[in-house]
Scaffold this motif. Structure first.
Motif, PDB file in Angstrom:
ATOM      1  N   GLY A   1      -1.203  28.183  13.210  1.00 37.34           N
ATOM      2  CA  GLY A   1      -0.424  29.423  13.112  1.00 37.34           C
ATOM      3  C   GLY A   1      -0.147  29.781  11.662  1.00 37.34           C
ATOM      4  O   GLY A   1       0.145  30.945  11.335  1.00 37.34           O
ATOM      5  N   GLY A   2      -0.233  28.777  10.784  1.00 36.04           N
ATOM      6  CA  GLY A   2      -0.011  29.010   9.351  1.00 36.04           C
ATOM      7  C   GLY A   2      -1.099  29.873   8.721  1.00 36.04           C
ATOM      8  O   GLY A   2      -0.946  30.373   7.605  1.00 36.04           O
ATOM      9  N   THR A   3      -2.196  30.062   9.459  1.00 36.25           N
ATOM     10  CA  THR A   3      -3.326  30.833   8.927  1.00 36.25           C
ATOM     11  C   THR A   3      -2.923  32.233   8.476  1.00 36.25           C
ATOM     12  O   THR A   3      -3.336  32.692   7.405  1.00 36.25           O
ATOM     13  CB  THR A   3      -4.408  31.010  10.033  1.00 36.25           C
ATOM     14  OG1 THR A   3      -4.657  29.755  10.646  1.00 36.25           O
ATOM     15  CG2 THR A   3      -5.702  31.551   9.459  1.00 36.25           C
ATOM     16  N   LEU A   4      -2.121  32.895   9.311  1.00 38.04           N
ATOM     17  CA  LEU A   4      -1.889  34.330   9.078  1.00 38.04           C
ATOM     18  C   LEU A   4      -1.155  34.571   7.764  1.00 38.04           C
ATOM     19  O   LEU A   4      -1.556  35.400   6.953  1.00 38.04           O
ATOM     20  CB  LEU A   4      -1.125  34.915  10.276  1.00 38.04           C
ATOM     21  CG  LEU A   4      -1.894  34.758  11.592  1.00 38.04           C
ATOM     22  CD1 LEU A   4      -1.033  35.144  12.781  1.00 38.04           C
ATOM     23  CD2 LEU A   4      -3.170  35.590  11.581  1.00 38.04           C
ATOM     24  N   LEU A   5      -0.094  33.781   7.539  1.00 30.70           N
ATOM     25  CA  LEU A   5       0.655  33.931   6.293  1.00 30.70           C
ATOM     26  C   LEU A   5      -0.176  33.461   5.097  1.00 30.70           C
ATOM     27  O   LEU A   5      -0.152  34.066   4.026  1.00 30.70           O
ATOM     28  CB  LEU A   5       1.954  33.123   6.395  1.00 30.70           C
ATOM     29  CG  LEU A   5       3.098  33.576   5.520  1.00 30.70           C
ATOM     30  CD1 LEU A   5       3.362  35.066   5.675  1.00 30.70           C
ATOM     31  CD2 LEU A   5       4.348  32.781   5.847  1.00 30.70           C
ATOM     32  N   ALA A   6      -0.922  32.391   5.315  1.00 31.23           N
ATOM     33  CA  ALA A   6      -1.752  31.857   4.217  1.00 31.23           C
ATOM     34  C   ALA A   6      -2.834  32.875   3.819  1.00 31.23           C
ATOM     35  O   ALA A   6      -3.200  32.959   2.652  1.00 31.23           O
ATOM     36  CB  ALA A   6      -2.377  30.529   4.633  1.00 31.23           C
ATOM     37  N   LEU A   7      -3.303  33.659   4.784  1.00 27.69           N
ATOM     38  CA  LEU A   7      -4.296  34.695   4.455  1.00 27.69           C
ATOM     39  C   LEU A   7      -3.680  35.712   3.492  1.00 27.69           C
ATOM     40  O   LEU A   7      -4.317  36.168   2.552  1.00 27.69           O
ATOM     41  CB  LEU A   7      -4.768  35.419   5.721  1.00 27.69           C
ATOM     42  CG  LEU A   7      -5.820  34.707   6.567  1.00 27.69           C
ATOM     43  CD1 LEU A   7      -5.957  35.376   7.935  1.00 27.69           C
ATOM     44  CD2 LEU A   7      -7.180  34.684   5.874  1.00 27.69           C
ATOM     45  N   ARG A   8      -2.422  36.068   3.737  1.00 25.96           N
ATOM     46  CA  ARG A   8      -1.783  37.031   2.834  1.00 25.96           C
ATOM     47  C   ARG A   8      -1.513  36.379   1.474  1.00 25.96           C
ATOM     48  O   ARG A   8      -1.879  36.909   0.442  1.00 25.96           O
ATOM     49  CB  ARG A   8      -0.470  37.538   3.432  1.00 25.96           C
ATOM     50  CG  ARG A   8       0.326  38.373   2.424  1.00 25.96           C
ATOM     51  CD  ARG A   8       1.530  39.039   3.023  1.00 25.96           C
ATOM     52  NE  ARG A   8       1.192  40.166   3.869  1.00 25.96           N
ATOM     53  CZ  ARG A   8       0.944  41.403   3.444  1.00 25.96           C
ATOM     54  NH1 ARG A   8       0.964  41.671   2.155  1.00 25.96           N
ATOM     55  NH2 ARG A   8       0.668  42.371   4.285  1.00 25.96           N
ATOM     56  N   ARG A   9      -0.866  35.201   1.512  1.00 30.85           N
ATOM     57  CA  ARG A   9      -0.426  34.577   0.252  1.00 30.85           C
ATOM     58  C   ARG A   9      -1.582  34.232  -0.672  1.00 30.85           C
ATOM     59  O   ARG A   9      -1.428  34.213  -1.882  1.00 30.85           O
ATOM     60  CB  ARG A   9       0.393  33.322   0.562  1.00 30.85           C
ATOM     61  CG  ARG A   9       1.723  33.676   1.186  1.00 30.85           C
ATOM     62  CD  ARG A   9       2.630  32.477   1.330  1.00 30.85           C
ATOM     63  NE  ARG A   9       3.959  32.889   1.719  1.00 30.85           N
ATOM     64  CZ  ARG A   9       4.845  32.137   2.347  1.00 30.85           C
ATOM     65  NH1 ARG A   9       4.524  30.887   2.639  1.00 30.85           N
ATOM     66  NH2 ARG A   9       6.036  32.603   2.658  1.00 30.85           N
ATOM     67  N   SER A  10      -2.733  33.938  -0.091  1.00 24.86           N
ATOM     68  CA  SER A  10      -3.876  33.498  -0.903  1.00 24.86           C
ATOM     69  C   SER A  10      -4.651  34.663  -1.505  1.00 24.86           C
ATOM     70  O   SER A  10      -5.552  34.462  -2.307  1.00 24.86           O
ATOM     71  CB  SER A  10      -4.838  32.706  -0.021  1.00 24.86           C
ATOM     72  OG  SER A  10      -5.354  33.567   0.980  1.00 24.86           O
ATOM     73  N   GLY A  11      -4.328  35.871  -1.071  1.00 27.90           N
ATOM     74  CA  GLY A  11      -5.091  37.029  -1.565  1.00 27.90           C
ATOM     75  C   GLY A  11      -6.311  37.323  -0.701  1.00 27.90           C
ATOM     76  O   GLY A  11      -7.080  38.238  -0.998  1.00 27.90           O
ATOM     77  N   ALA A  12      -6.481  36.576   0.400  1.00 24.34           N
ATOM     78  CA  ALA A  12      -7.637  36.808   1.268  1.00 24.34           C
ATOM     79  C   ALA A  12      -7.587  38.208   1.888  1.00 24.34           C
ATOM     80  O   ALA A  12      -8.602  38.895   1.973  1.00 24.34           O
ATOM     81  CB  ALA A  12      -7.697  35.748   2.365  1.00 24.34           C
ATOM     82  N   LEU A  13      -6.399  38.630   2.310  1.00 22.40           N
ATOM     83  CA  LEU A  13      -6.287  39.962   2.919  1.00 22.40           C
ATOM     84  C   LEU A  13      -6.656  41.046   1.910  1.00 22.40           C
ATOM     85  O   LEU A  13      -7.326  42.021   2.251  1.00 22.40           O
ATOM     86  CB  LEU A  13      -4.862  40.212   3.432  1.00 22.40           C
ATOM     87  CG  LEU A  13      -4.418  39.459   4.682  1.00 22.40           C
ATOM     88  CD1 LEU A  13      -3.002  39.884   5.057  1.00 22.40           C
ATOM     89  CD2 LEU A  13      -5.360  39.702   5.850  1.00 22.40           C
ATOM     90  N   ASP A  14      -6.220  40.846   0.677  1.00 21.71           N
ATOM     91  CA  ASP A  14      -6.553  41.836  -0.371  1.00 21.71           C
ATOM     92  C   ASP A  14      -8.052  41.896  -0.577  1.00 21.71           C
ATOM     93  O   ASP A  14      -8.632  42.963  -0.728  1.00 21.71           O
ATOM     94  CB  ASP A  14      -5.881  41.459  -1.705  1.00 21.71           C
ATOM     95  CG  ASP A  14      -4.370  41.598  -1.617  1.00 21.71           C
ATOM     96  OD1 ASP A  14      -3.901  42.328  -0.722  1.00 21.71           O
ATOM     97  OD2 ASP A  14      -3.672  40.967  -2.422  1.00 21.71           O
TER      98      ASP A  14
END
Ligand code: UTP
Length: 475
Positions: free
Chosen positions: A216-229
């Motif tokens: 479940g940590g994936t979703l926040l980690a995607l944002r924090r890591s810059g992956a979403l950007d």
């Protein structure tokens, strides 16, 4: 206030002063390490979690109206549905050709059951060559990129514990032929392990016992890591999500992707017909019109065993953890920089240092680890979609060395899938009396990504028959 006093004040909020027990014995660097870990924790939140999940055992509430979730069946029900599936495949291919999709693998788990020394993705699963799990995915991703004319970016979630070893493995293997910039590693968050007395544990005198915070940590980690950007910049709208221990999974599926899009779903899932009422898979359910996945351990036996008039299981739909997720949904969920998913309690054997500073390796569970699960995001979606998959073609989890969901069963399923692909392309496959493939076959995903590739391969190589007892890898 000096550093020690500050940390003491912070930990005291949750009665966790024992974390500073060895402060006077620590070097400056060790103090720094411990202080950084303590400062990363919100102790008032932690105090609530400990009360709720460690000192008490929360019971999942089962809603009165809980029913089985609707899903799109493997074989279309009628001509109208068949036409929809056809349109969905076309749409999926269109999206792949337009570069609208990336792959996402969660590889941050600790793989305790497998007991393998190293990140699980480095495990040599190939039945003939020992092709590692990561290589299976990398080669499939390469081939899919070739096929659809757009290279796919691959997001890989690691944990603090295995990030370095994972990256090293990719470097040593030249990224398995992918361009290094095609692979984006990111690290998930951690949660501290807590003893049954409600005290957080120290792994050493200068560090807490921390473990990954669940997929479940994936979703926040995607944002924090810059992956979403990065996805936004590349114009990628969808993530094809799968687990590192399932080499049978199609890394992208046009039907699944296209249906997700046509149904305007924000988060979709593949479901499998369970092998029995108590198979250890999450159950797709519905309550008040919303999809919810209930863990196998939480579904009451009378519901798990309930049957339809035709004798089939009512709660038939199990989750193999294969999802399609829209970027916009993840952006919306994590907009404030945080995301609240429910926590799940796991009782584990967690090594620690005791009050005297001696390392202890417990023989039985002594602590609680809290994890969040990706499927708990589904009830938060405005629209969801569930599609039935064919187990023997998409799901071979490598959880244990032997037995159910093991290295053995996974290799057998890989051989079986590859043999069926060749057979469908006209190759004679040796089989034993009980139908098992009587040879060891491994198809390189670079050569054969799907059934269509198998036909082309067989034709190009003039392959007509596999000899009984043969052991061969087709590259
Ligand atoms: P599992 O729940 O099967 O855990 O993870 P595991 O760590 O692989 O194995 P055990 O339970 O310790 O034996 C399912 C998938 O979710 C990933 C795993 O890497 C695997 O792909 N995962 C799990 C994470 O990425 N992070 C986590 O915190 C937990």
């Amino acid at each position: 206030m000096d550093r020690y006093q500050e940390l003491l004040k912070k930990t005291a909020v949750a009665g966790q002063e024992q974390l500073l027990r060895f402060w006077n014995e620590l070097s400056d660097a060790e103090r720094e390490e411990l202080a950084a870990q303590i400062e990363a924790i919100d102790f008032s939140v932690m105090a609530n979690l400990i009360r709720e999940y460690v000192l008490n055992k929360p019971k999942t509430e089962i809603p009165d109206d809980l029913g089985p979730a609707p899903y799109f069946p493997l074989v279309p029900r009628d001509a109208e549905q068949a036409a929809l599936y056809k349109r969905a495949i076309e749409r999926g291919v269109e999206l792949l050709k337009a570069g609208k999709v990336s792959c996402l693998t969660v590889a941050g788990g600790q793989g305790t059951r497998l007991g393998f020394d190293g990140p699980k993705g480095t495990y040599p699963i190939g039945p003939v060559t020992g092709r590692p799990l990561f290589r299976y995915f990398a080669e499939s991703i390469r081939r899919a990129g070739e096929k659809f004319g757009r290279p796919l970016t691959w997001y890989i979630m690691t944990s603090l514990l295995n990030r370095e070893a994972t990256e090293k493995f990719f470097l040593e293997n030249n990224f398995f032929g992918l361009k290094p910039e095609q692979v984006f590693f990111f690290t998930q968050g951690t949660m501290p392990a807590c003893g049954y007395d409600g005290k957080l544990l120290l792994a050493t005198k200068s560090s807490l016992s921390l473990s990954p915070d669940g997929h479940g940590g994936t979703l926040l980690a995607l944002r924090r890591s810059g992956a979403l950007d990065r996805m936004a910049k590349e114009g990628v709208d969808y993530l094809s999500y799968f687990q590192v221990d399932n080499p049978l999974v199609p890394v992208v599926s046009p039907l699944f992707l296209g249906l997700h899009d046509l149904e305007n779903s924000e988060m979709s899932a593949i479901m499998l017909a369970k092998t029995g009422p108590f198979e250890k898979l999450g159950n797709f359910c519905v309550t008040k019109g919303r999809l919810e996945i209930i863990e196998y351990s939480d579904l009451p036996a009378e519901l798990a065993e309930s049957r339809n008039p035709d004798g089939s299981l009512r709660f038939i739909a199990g989750s193999p953890a294969i999802h399609m997720i829209s970027r916009s949904f993840i952006e919306h969920l994590t907009a404030g920089g945080s995301l609240k998913l429910p926590w799940h309690r796991a009782d584990k054997k967690v090594p620690y240092v005791d009050e005297q500073g001696n390392p202890v390796k417990p023989e039985s569970p002594n602590a609680v680890k809290l994890e969040s699960f990706i499927f708990d995001a589904m009830p938060l979606a405005k629209r969801t979609m569930v599609l039935e998959g064919e187990r023997r073609s998409i799901f071979a989890p490598t959880k244990n060395p032997t037995g159910v969901d093991s290295v053995e069963s996974c290799r057998e399923m890989l051989i079986d899938r590859d043999a069926r692909r060749l057979e469908a392309a006209g190759v004679k496959i040796p089989r034993t009396a009980d139908g098992k493939v009587d040879a060891k076959i491994e198809l390189s995903p670079l050569a054969v990504f799907d059934d269509e590739d198998a036909v082309a391969y067989v034709k190009a190589h003039g392959l007509t028959e596999i000899a009984r007892g043969a052991e061969l890898c087709l590259e």
